[in-house]
Enzyme design. Sequence first.
Site, PDB file in Angstrom:
ATOM      1  N   ARG A  82       0.835  -1.200   0.000  1.00 27.97           N
ATOM      2  CA  ARG A  82       0.000   0.000   0.000  1.00 27.97           C
ATOM      3  C   ARG A  82       0.871   1.252   0.000  1.00 27.97           C
ATOM      4  O   ARG A  82       0.556   2.245  -0.673  1.00 27.97           O
ATOM      5  CB  ARG A  82      -0.934  -0.024   1.206  1.00 27.97           C
ATOM      6  CG  ARG A  82      -2.054   0.971   1.118  1.00 27.97           C
ATOM      7  CD  ARG A  82      -3.115   0.704   2.160  1.00 27.97           C
ATOM      8  NE  ARG A  82      -2.608   0.870   3.514  1.00 27.97           N
ATOM      9  CZ  ARG A  82      -3.312   0.579   4.619  1.00 27.97           C
ATOM     10  NH1 ARG A  82      -4.544   0.107   4.515  1.00 27.97           N
ATOM     11  NH2 ARG A  82      -2.797   0.751   5.813  1.00 27.97           N
ATOM     12  N   LYS A 184      -2.613   6.449   1.265  1.00 27.71           N
ATOM     13  CA  LYS A 184      -2.505   6.920   2.649  1.00 27.71           C
ATOM     14  C   LYS A 184      -1.583   8.137   2.691  1.00 27.71           C
ATOM     15  O   LYS A 184      -0.415   8.047   3.062  1.00 27.71           O
ATOM     16  CB  LYS A 184      -1.992   5.781   3.535  1.00 27.71           C
ATOM     17  CG  LYS A 184      -2.698   5.732   4.870  1.00 27.71           C
ATOM     18  CD  LYS A 184      -2.445   4.441   5.619  1.00 27.71           C
ATOM     19  CE  LYS A 184      -2.886   4.547   7.040  1.00 27.71           C
ATOM     20  NZ  LYS A 184      -4.350   4.544   7.234  1.00 27.71           N
ATOM     21  N   GLU A 220     -16.437   6.096   3.328  1.00 34.74           N
ATOM     22  CA  GLU A 220     -15.820   5.649   4.584  1.00 34.74           C
ATOM     23  C   GLU A 220     -15.814   6.811   5.561  1.00 34.74           C
ATOM     24  O   GLU A 220     -16.425   7.843   5.300  1.00 34.74           O
ATOM     25  CB  GLU A 220     -14.420   5.099   4.330  1.00 34.74           C
ATOM     26  CG  GLU A 220     -13.441   6.096   3.724  1.00 34.74           C
ATOM     27  CD  GLU A 220     -12.007   5.554   3.687  1.00 34.74           C
ATOM     28  OE1 GLU A 220     -11.583   4.881   4.642  1.00 34.74           O
ATOM     29  OE2 GLU A 220     -11.312   5.816   2.700  1.00 34.74           O
TER      30      GLU A 220
END
Length: 341
Positions: A82, A184, A220
Amino acid sequence: MEKKNIDWANLGFGYVQTDKRFVANYKDGAWDEGCLTSDATVAISECAGVLQYAQTCFEGMKAYTTEDGHIVTFRPDLNAERMEASCKRLEMPVFPKERFVQAIVDTVAANEAYVPPYGSGATLYIRPFMFGSDAVIGVKPASEYQFRVFTTPVGPYFKGGVKPLTIRVCDYDRAAPHGTGHIKAGLNYAMSLYAIMDAHRQGFDENMYLDAATRTKVEETGGANFLFVTKDNKVVTPKSNSILPSITRRSLLVVAKEYLGLEVEEREVYLDEVKDFVECGLCGTAAVISPVGKIVDHGKEICLPSGMTEMGPTTKKLYDTLTGIQMGRLEAPKGWIQVIK
Ligand SMILES: *Cc1c(COP(=O)(O)O)cnc(C)c1O
């Protein structure tokens, strides 16, 4: 090895400086060897890429002491992958996966005295991150970067028991359809701070973000993915290109299917259908799953049947099974547990 004299059960979620951290520098197109250091400060140019144009990304994971006394971490290969995706999207150099995992292992091992004991409910939080470290004033990627990994012990998430959250449907957007919601990046958090403080000022625990294009679909919260449970006990999670792919959520779907024999669905979830779900939870490394008790859409309340005092039954089973795997009480799928010591 003697553990630090810390009141594990009463630790909060805050920064506690530990002994060692990993640091590697990228310069002239290559990463150096990297090393563990005791120096917890970073000194960089006032014009560093991270300070001017927010060129930074991070990861979050945990180390645990298992029932049989090992120190382990959970699926660090997925954090490495990620972070690779985050770096590519932000024009930052990739820190190779094998080296990423080794840096995690070495940093945790060097701070073994801070890994909370089994049964304390506390864990060692691990924060890998990278930032542009040299001066950039014209808008472009930095040419030098630093990759660091530090650790900090954190207390039990559900101190004094589980307390289902009250969240609101948020009028601010978190991520654009072709933006950076799926990586992220620090910038996703910087712009969410106003929305979360505003939610708190209005008496809500969290924001439910909708898709920015149509504002009809659930995305989210600021830092956790949604899981819903239907009346017939199916586990449903929103699918969208602008959601951060939570490793906890992805793991919970495997647990639901393989360990609990539940049907799972990853699909678009409309705000309109949320009233029909019987359980709702927020998944992320910090809490594994926090149950949601109430969702407020501009004054209209959706009260989940699981209520405001406990986790719903399926959420609880998912929580117990995944934490059982992490703590070594249940057998893990192959490759999920990285033993450190
Ligand atoms: C980190 C993060 C999550 C949770 O991911 P995990 O890998 O489960 O910790 C969810 N949403 C956002 C926006 C995040 O930054």
